[in-house]
Design an enzyme around this catalytic site. Sequence first.
Site, PDB file in Angstrom:
ATOM      1  N   SER A 122      12.528  90.704  -6.756  1.00 26.67           N
ATOM      2  CA  SER A 122      12.079  91.264  -5.480  1.00 26.67           C
ATOM      3  C   SER A 122      13.213  91.569  -4.509  1.00 26.67           C
ATOM      4  O   SER A 122      12.993  92.218  -3.489  1.00 26.67           O
ATOM      5  CB  SER A 122      11.077  90.315  -4.799  1.00 26.67           C
ATOM      6  OG  SER A 122      11.740  89.177  -4.279  1.00 26.67           O
ATOM      7  N   LYS A 159      13.844  85.781   0.765  1.00 25.92           N
ATOM      8  CA  LYS A 159      13.389  87.062   1.318  1.00 25.92           C
ATOM      9  C   LYS A 159      14.150  87.350   2.618  1.00 25.92           C
ATOM     10  O   LYS A 159      14.825  86.479   3.175  1.00 25.92           O
ATOM     11  CB  LYS A 159      11.881  87.012   1.638  1.00 25.92           C
ATOM     12  CG  LYS A 159      10.964  86.820   0.445  1.00 25.92           C
ATOM     13  CD  LYS A 159      10.862  88.060  -0.409  1.00 25.92           C
ATOM     14  CE  LYS A 159       9.813  87.904  -1.499  1.00 25.92           C
ATOM     15  NZ  LYS A 159      10.205  86.918  -2.530  1.00 25.92           N
TER      16      LYS A 159
END
EC number: 3.4.21.88
Length: 201
Positions: A122, A159
Amino acid sequence: MPPLTPQRAAVLAFLQEQAQAGVSPSLAEIAQAFGFASRNAAQKHVQALAEAGLIELLPNQKRGIRVPGGAGRDALLNLPVLGRVAAGVPIGADIGLERQLWLDRALFSLRPDYLLQVQGDSMIDDGILDGDLVGVHRSKEARDGQIVVARVDGEITIKRLERGTERIRLLPRNRAHAPIVVAADADFAIEGLYCGLIRQG
């Protein structure tokens, strides 16, 4: 002489550190210190450093690496690998000492406290790939837009942090993944700041 790769620079720094302590490590010890799968990987780095004139190899000696100079202790970090961090769907925390690696301090923007192995894709647009070891600087605070290691309801993920007026979002850097919206009642904490990575192999 072409610039050293980060991994090769770290091997040189390790050899300089050991030389200052009066030790000439074997190939097996170098492989163990850096998590190499075999002595052959250590041999390639050592041979390249010798060809660059940065170290000398004494023939027919198991501990035949001679280092002309020294790097100083501040150039090296001995960092624990504490488990995995998700670059994708958050994974359950499995924090526990797996191994320790000697790494060059210059590889990191901040001084890391530990390493985590990335699982998932991701964050590929930020250059963080599946299998990378990321350095984490312990911090409970982070600015909007920083890459963080966060804990959400007991699960760990890496993230980009987005602080909205009403809620926090954890943003992936891969269009195939959706942002994680942190619910108001979620058990959320920032564990640390991303400060660099090591790509082994």
